[in-house]
Design a protein around this motif. Structure first.
Motif, short mmCIF file in Angstrom:
data_model
loop_
_atom_site.label_atom_id
_atom_site.label_comp_id
_atom_site.label_asym_id
_atom_site.label_seq_id
_atom_site.Cartn_x
_atom_site.Cartn_y
_atom_site.Cartn_z
N PRO A 270 -3.85 4.54 -11.37
CA PRO A 270 -4.36 5.84 -10.69
C PRO A 270 -4.77 6.57 -11.82
CG PRO A 270 -2.06 5.86 -10.52
CD PRO A 270 -2.34 4.42 -11.25
N ASN B 163 0.86 -1.29 0.14
CA ASN B 163 -0.01 0.14 0.06
C ASN B 163 0.86 1.30 -0.01
OD1 ASN B 163 -2.55 -1.42 0.56
ND2 ASN B 163 -1.60 -1.93 2.51
N THR C 147 -4.87 -1.84 -10.98
CA THR C 147 -5.67 -0.47 -11.19
C THR C 147 -4.53 0.65 -11.48
OG1 THR C 147 -7.60 -1.64 -10.31
CG2 THR C 147 -7.57 0.70 -10.63
N VAL D 149 -0.05 -2.80 -4.78
CA VAL D 149 -1.36 -3.18 -5.42
C VAL D 149 -2.24 -1.87 -5.15
CG1 VAL D 149 -3.54 -4.38 -4.83
CG2 VAL D 149 -1.22 -5.52 -4.69
N ASN D 150 -2.10 -1.17 -4.24
CA ASN D 150 -2.95 0.13 -3.93
C ASN D 150 -2.00 1.23 -3.96
OD1 ASN D 150 -5.23 -1.41 -3.32
ND2 ASN D 150 -4.40 -1.80 -1.31
N LEU E 47 0.41 -4.46 -9.76
CA LEU E 47 -0.69 -3.19 -9.85
C LEU E 47 -1.74 -3.60 -10.87
CD1 LEU E 47 -1.05 -0.39 -8.83
CD2 LEU E 47 0.26 0.20 -10.75
#
Length: 192
Positions: A90, A42, A88, A64-65, A86
């Protein structure tokens, strides 16, 4: 400390780093800050004043985030290069102009983010993103698309290539699922 403004290389190569402290609000540079932090899952919240994110999360293979990217960032070269977990991306701020290598080898990425209109180079941007299925519109100002989607074997979306693109070496090499690409032209082609 709260007065810190530059965190370049601060945690570079800290492969066991899992928890990151709060980044001071005055920080403007995160150049190479978390490069090679392979255990980081994170990413921390990024201060709104950050302008330099080159190599920030490069080779963070467990990441991941990720938080929102601050609106003042203009250069995102290598920012998520090699972030293999990763899935998704941003949202990319509208002021970003350089996205070379930004998501190279992000093998879990499925959908490309919207590319800001001021970007001119997509050199290697999504190269090696083997699970990338969807790529959004390519801005009209892009001129360099060398290796942009190299080995994106899952890419199926129809893409429109702007008329100003001059460099396209291996742009779609290895894109075995790609069905159609359209080249936009400002004037009709001559058939004489």
């Amino acid at each position: 400390p709260s007065g810190v403004t530059d965190m370049s290389y601060t945690f570079d190569g800290c492969s066991n780093l899992v928890n990151v402290p709060v980044i001071p609000s005055g920080v403007t540079s995160l150049y190479y800050t978390f490069n090679g932090c392979t255990s980081l899952v994170n990413a921390p919240k990024l201060p709104s004043g950050v302008t330099d994110m080159r190599y920030t999360f490069r080779s963070c293979t467990s990441l991941v985030n990720v938080p929102d990217i601050p609106s003042g960032v203009t250069d995102m070269r290598y920012t998520f290069y090699g972030c293999t977990s990763l899935a998704t991306a941003p949202k990319i701020p509208s002021g970003v102009t350089d996205m070379r290598y930004t998501f190279t080898a992000c093998i879990s990425l499925v959908t490309a983010p919207e590319i800001p209109s001021g970007v001119t180079s997509l050199y290697f941007t999504f190269s090696g993103c083997s699970n990338l299925v969807t790529a959004l519109e390519i801005p009209s100002g892009v001129t360099d698309m060398d290796y942009t989607f190299l080995n994106c074997s899952s890419l199926v979306t129809t893409l429109e290539i702007p008329s100003g693109v001059t460099d396209m070496r291996s742009t779609f090499a290895g894109c075995s699922s790609l069905k159609k690409v359209t080249f936009l032209q400002t004037t009709p082609p001559s058939y004489n």
